[in-house]
Design an enzyme around this catalytic site. Structure first.
Site, mmCIF file in Angstrom:
data_model
loop_
_atom_site.group_PDB
_atom_site.id
_atom_site.type_symbol
_atom_site.label_atom_id
_atom_site.label_comp_id
_atom_site.label_asym_id
_atom_site.label_seq_id
_atom_site.Cartn_x
_atom_site.Cartn_y
_atom_site.Cartn_z
ATOM 1 N N HIS A 19 103.049 71.340 -25.950
ATOM 2 C CA HIS A 19 103.814 70.848 -24.794
ATOM 3 C C HIS A 19 105.294 70.699 -25.152
ATOM 4 O O HIS A 19 106.172 71.071 -24.374
ATOM 5 C CB HIS A 19 103.293 69.476 -24.347
ATOM 6 C CG HIS A 19 101.915 69.491 -23.739
ATOM 7 N ND1 HIS A 19 100.925 68.610 -24.117
ATOM 8 C CD2 HIS A 19 101.363 70.276 -22.777
ATOM 9 C CE1 HIS A 19 99.823 68.850 -23.408
ATOM 10 N NE2 HIS A 19 100.058 69.851 -22.596
ATOM 11 N N LYS A 43 90.533 59.028 -12.853
ATOM 12 C CA LYS A 43 89.971 59.379 -14.158
ATOM 13 C C LYS A 43 90.385 58.371 -15.219
ATOM 14 O O LYS A 43 91.507 57.878 -15.202
ATOM 15 C CB LYS A 43 90.489 60.768 -14.577
ATOM 16 C CG LYS A 43 89.478 61.841 -14.297
ATOM 17 C CD LYS A 43 89.674 63.161 -15.016
ATOM 18 C CE LYS A 43 90.964 63.492 -15.663
ATOM 19 N NZ LYS A 43 91.190 64.921 -15.802
ATOM 20 N N ARG A 92 98.636 80.015 -22.221
ATOM 21 C CA ARG A 92 98.195 80.288 -23.589
ATOM 22 C C ARG A 92 97.451 81.606 -23.664
ATOM 23 O O ARG A 92 97.814 82.498 -24.393
ATOM 24 C CB ARG A 92 97.296 79.153 -24.098
ATOM 25 C CG ARG A 92 98.079 77.949 -24.520
ATOM 26 C CD ARG A 92 97.235 76.735 -24.518
ATOM 27 N NE ARG A 92 96.790 76.422 -23.171
ATOM 28 C CZ ARG A 92 96.185 75.309 -22.821
ATOM 29 N NH1 ARG A 92 95.914 74.414 -23.728
ATOM 30 N NH2 ARG A 92 95.838 75.080 -21.571
ATOM 31 N N SER A 130 95.174 69.843 -25.283
ATOM 32 C CA SER A 130 94.924 68.398 -25.338
ATOM 33 C C SER A 130 93.445 68.123 -25.590
ATOM 34 O O SER A 130 93.094 67.177 -26.302
ATOM 35 C CB SER A 130 95.354 67.734 -24.030
ATOM 36 O OG SER A 130 96.741 67.834 -23.864
HETATM 37 P P1 ADP Z 1 96.903 70.089 -16.753
HETATM 38 O O1 ADP Z 1 97.923 69.838 -15.705
HETATM 39 O O2 ADP Z 1 96.122 71.337 -16.491
HETATM 40 O O3 ADP Z 1 96.108 68.900 -17.149
HETATM 41 P P2 ADP Z 1 98.064 69.980 -19.427
HETATM 42 O O4 ADP Z 1 98.620 68.617 -19.439
HETATM 43 O O5 ADP Z 1 96.898 70.255 -20.328
HETATM 44 O O6 ADP Z 1 97.778 70.519 -17.981
HETATM 45 O O7 ADP Z 1 99.223 71.013 -19.777
HETATM 46 C C1 ADP Z 1 100.350 71.142 -18.956
HETATM 47 C C2 ADP Z 1 100.844 72.564 -19.006
HETATM 48 O O8 ADP Z 1 101.146 72.916 -20.338
HETATM 49 C C3 ADP Z 1 99.843 73.615 -18.533
HETATM 50 O O9 ADP Z 1 100.571 74.626 -17.848
HETATM 51 C C4 ADP Z 1 99.249 74.148 -19.790
HETATM 52 O O10 ADP Z 1 98.808 75.489 -19.637
HETATM 53 C C5 ADP Z 1 100.446 74.076 -20.711
HETATM 54 N N1 ADP Z 1 100.058 73.980 -22.111
HETATM 55 C C6 ADP Z 1 99.143 73.152 -22.657
HETATM 56 N N2 ADP Z 1 99.044 73.340 -23.986
HETATM 57 C C7 ADP Z 1 99.938 74.323 -24.286
HETATM 58 C C8 ADP Z 1 100.300 75.003 -25.498
HETATM 59 N N3 ADP Z 1 99.698 74.734 -26.650
HETATM 60 N N4 ADP Z 1 101.264 75.944 -25.429
HETATM 61 C C9 ADP Z 1 101.831 76.251 -24.239
HETATM 62 N N5 ADP Z 1 101.534 75.671 -23.065
HETATM 63 C C10 ADP Z 1 100.598 74.717 -23.091
#
Ligand code: ADP
Length: 167
Positions: A19, A43, A92, A130
């Site tokens: 992130h 949640k 990803r 995550s």
């Molecule tokens: P969500 O809104 O689906 O719960 P997350 O909090 O897991 O999303 O992630 C927010 C954004 O960051 C998403 O677009 C996800 O694809 C992207 N993301 C998560 N991990 C990575 C990573 N390791 N590298 C690049 N982008 C990531």
């Protein structure tokens, strides 16, 4: 001249090094980048909303154009309230694509003036999610390598709070 505002939304539960990589790359593309931390009250999160927001703030102190804010409800309404015309998401693998594609098109149907741009994950973080961090941490594995220090601190505190007296 009007300010170009981007929003990077997500649950960030917990924030990972992947992130932070997207945040620092996206911050170069806008005058202001808002990291919007989804606060879904239905949640039970792994890290509380305030832990997620505060740890992200600590991670971006070196990026003055980045603002971290909690948000609830429909993302496009939040985007409009911030005068934002561009959402940022990370991609990803091909497995991310289907979900992102649907969300992007749904958002466009509701708010045609708002674009979504996708940044491809950096290779070194392309495996990192995550959910992986949550699983490793719950199994008491070495999650620290996957998250920035302010996040590791909060995950550690959470572990202590959950099982007092345990090593
Ligand atoms: P969500 O809104 O689906 O719960 P997350 O909090 O897991 O999303 O992630 C927010 C954004 O960051 C998403 O677009 C996800 O694809 C992207 N993301 C998560 N991990 C990575 C990573 N390791 N590298 C690049 N982008 C990531």
């Amino acid at each position: 001249m009007h300010k170009r505002v981007g929003i990077y939304p997500g649950s960030f539960d917990p924030p990972t090094k992947g992130h932070i990589d997207i945040i620092s790359r996206a911050s170069d593309l806008f005058d202001e980048l808002i990291v919007a931390v989804g606060v879904n009250s239905e949640k039970v999160p792994f890290l509380s909303a305030s832990d997620r927001v505060e740890s992200l703030r600590e991670c971006v102190t070196h990026l003055p154009s980045v603002r971290v804010m909690p948000f609830d409800g429909l993302l496009i309404n939040f985007a409009r309230s911030q005068n934002c015309r561009c959402l940022v998401r990370g991609l990803r693998a091909i497995t991310d694509f289907d979900y992102e594609f649907r969300v992007c098109l749904a958002n466009r149907a509701m708010a045609p003036e708002i674009e979504t741009i996708f940044l491809i994950a950096s290779e070194e973080f392309s495996f990192l999610a995550s959910s992986v961090v949550r699983e490793v941490a719950n199994l008491r594995g070495p999650y620290e390598q996957f998250v920035p220090e302010p996040v590791a601190k909060r995950i550690a505190a959470r572990g202590n709070a959950k099982s007092p007296g345990m090593a």
